[in-house]
Design a protein around this motif. Structure first.
Motif, PDB file in Angstrom:
ATOM      1  N   LEU A  99       0.792  -1.238   0.000  1.00 43.70           N
ATOM      2  CA  LEU A  99       0.000   0.000   0.000  1.00 43.70           C
ATOM      3  C   LEU A  99       0.817   1.276   0.000  1.00 43.70           C
ATOM      4  O   LEU A  99       1.923   1.307   0.523  1.00 43.70           O
ATOM      5  N   VAL A 100       0.206   2.331  -0.515  1.00 41.86           N
ATOM      6  CA  VAL A 100       0.687   3.694  -0.286  1.00 41.86           C
ATOM      7  C   VAL A 100      -0.392   4.370   0.561  1.00 41.86           C
ATOM      8  O   VAL A 100      -1.585   4.166   0.329  1.00 41.86           O
ATOM      9  N   ILE A 101       0.025   5.135   1.574  1.00 35.53           N
ATOM     10  CA  ILE A 101      -0.939   5.844   2.415  1.00 35.53           C
ATOM     11  C   ILE A 101      -0.863   7.333   2.079  1.00 35.53           C
ATOM     12  O   ILE A 101       0.228   7.868   1.861  1.00 35.53           O
ATOM     13  N   ALA A 102      -2.011   7.979   2.016  1.00 33.14           N
ATOM     14  CA  ALA A 102      -2.022   9.446   1.826  1.00 33.14           C
ATOM     15  C   ALA A 102      -2.814  10.077   2.964  1.00 33.14           C
ATOM     16  O   ALA A 102      -3.980   9.717   3.186  1.00 33.14           O
ATOM     17  N   TYR A 103      -2.169  10.988   3.668  1.00 31.75           N
ATOM     18  CA  TYR A 103      -2.872  11.740   4.717  1.00 31.75           C
ATOM     19  C   TYR A 103      -3.296  13.085   4.131  1.00 31.75           C
ATOM     20  O   TYR A 103      -2.462  13.863   3.669  1.00 31.75           O
ATOM     21  N   GLU A 104      -4.609  13.305   4.132  1.00 33.34           N
ATOM     22  CA  GLU A 104      -5.135  14.556   3.602  1.00 33.34           C
ATOM     23  C   GLU A 104      -6.123  15.158   4.598  1.00 33.34           C
ATOM     24  O   GLU A 104      -7.276  14.720   4.666  1.00 33.34           O
ATOM     25  N   PRO A 105      -5.686  16.141   5.373  1.00 28.87           N
ATOM     26  CA  PRO A 105      -6.642  16.788   6.279  1.00 28.87           C
ATOM     27  C   PRO A 105      -7.717  17.486   5.445  1.00 28.87           C
ATOM     28  O   PRO A 105      -7.397  18.238   4.517  1.00 28.87           O
ATOM     29  N   ILE A 106      -8.977  17.214   5.732  1.00 29.92           N
ATOM     30  CA  ILE A 106     -10.065  17.691   4.868  1.00 29.92           C
ATOM     31  C   ILE A 106     -10.093  19.219   4.799  1.00 29.92           C
ATOM     32  O   ILE A 106     -10.374  19.794   3.757  1.00 29.92           O
ATOM     33  N   TRP A 107      -9.722  19.850   5.901  1.00 30.96           N
ATOM     34  CA  TRP A 107      -9.728  21.320   5.946  1.00 30.96           C
ATOM     35  C   TRP A 107      -8.657  21.935   5.048  1.00 30.96           C
ATOM     36  O   TRP A 107      -8.679  23.137   4.795  1.00 30.96           O
TER      37      TRP A 107
END
Ligand code: PGA
Length: 251
Positions: free
Chosen positions: A163-171
């Motif tokens: 897997l690749v993980i992407a952290y994207e804060p919605i704000w």
């Protein structure tokens, strides 16, 4: 060693001729360049086969932005992981906050999508990230942990390692409000520490974790210089060749 990845997410933008032209422009711009990252272009389904065929630099992989949670059959309007694979795409973006919010994708649905993506030898770029009110309450770590606990942390070690993980804060998505470098690094380091706990140090060290949310040519160098930020998932700035290529060259 984990890979550096700069992944574009075109979302629902570009007609087929426009998308094809953009993909070719990016492909030409990176041809022969000595790059420190893998480039991924996440296009709408309709572009996948044409874009995958048109790329010739050998530096760009293609991603779908979603796939069905079913194998095949009477699911009008859906596109299966096997169909995505048959276009030449190599990645699938899954669990983007826009899919979770507007199309009600639950952890259960995402688990099915991740499994089908892996079964079809596609690499999931699995997104997580908290909404504004969660960040304001300073409970983002627990929120992101739950998103991972309910889904990809239930995979086997062998599968998780793909897997690749992407952290994207919605704000920070599409708002021009990037997380500060410290906020992004802190969360990515936290996610990596969770992976250490769950799957051990070696898998954690080898997992590429991306930051997404108003990442652009200006802030990319500082973000990518952080020890736990292995690249970006780029929305708005992936729609213009110059901006996107500058981000690619930020590594
Ligand atoms: P943005 O989008 O770069 O336009 O903020 C990022 C994303 O949603 O993947």
């Amino acid at each position: 060693m984990r890979k550096n990845i700069v992944a574009g997410n075109w979302k629902m933008n570009k007609t087929l001729p426009e998308g094809l032209a953009l993909a070719k422009e990016i492909d030409n711009a990176v041809k022969g360049e000595n790059l420190n990252c893998e480039i991924v272009i996440g296009t709408p389904f309709i572009h996948l086969a044409s874009v995958a065929d048109a790329l010739s630099s050998g530096k760009i992989a293609v991603a779908a932005q979603n796939c069905a949670d079913k194998i095949s059959g009477a699911y009008t309007g859906e596109v299966s992981a096997a169909q995505v694979k048959s276009t030449g795409a190599e990645y699938v973006i899954l669990g983007h906050s826009e899919r979770r919010e507007y199309y009600h994708e639950t952890s259960e649905i995402l688990n099915a999508k991740v499994a089908l993506t892996l079964e079809n030898q596609l690499i999931p770029i699995y997104c997580c990230g908290e909404p504004k009110q969660v960040r304001e309450a300073n409970t983002q770590n627990a929120y992101v942990k739950r998103q991972l606990d309910e889904t990809v942390f239930n995979l086997s070690e062998v599968d998780f390692a793909k897997l690749v993980i992407a952290y994207e804060p919605i704000w920070a998505i599409g708002t021009g409000l990037t997380a500060t470098t410290e906020q992004a690094q802190e969360m990515l380091a936290y996610i990596r520490s969770l992976i250490v706990e769950k799957f051990g140090k070696q898998i954690a060290e080898n997992t590429s974790i991306l930051y997404g949310g108003s990442c652009n040519a200006k802030n990319a160098p500082e973000l990518f210089a952080q020890p736990d930020i292995d690249g970006g998932l780029i929305g708005g700035a992936s729609l213009k060749c110059d901006d996107f290529v500058q981000i690619v060259k930020a590594f």
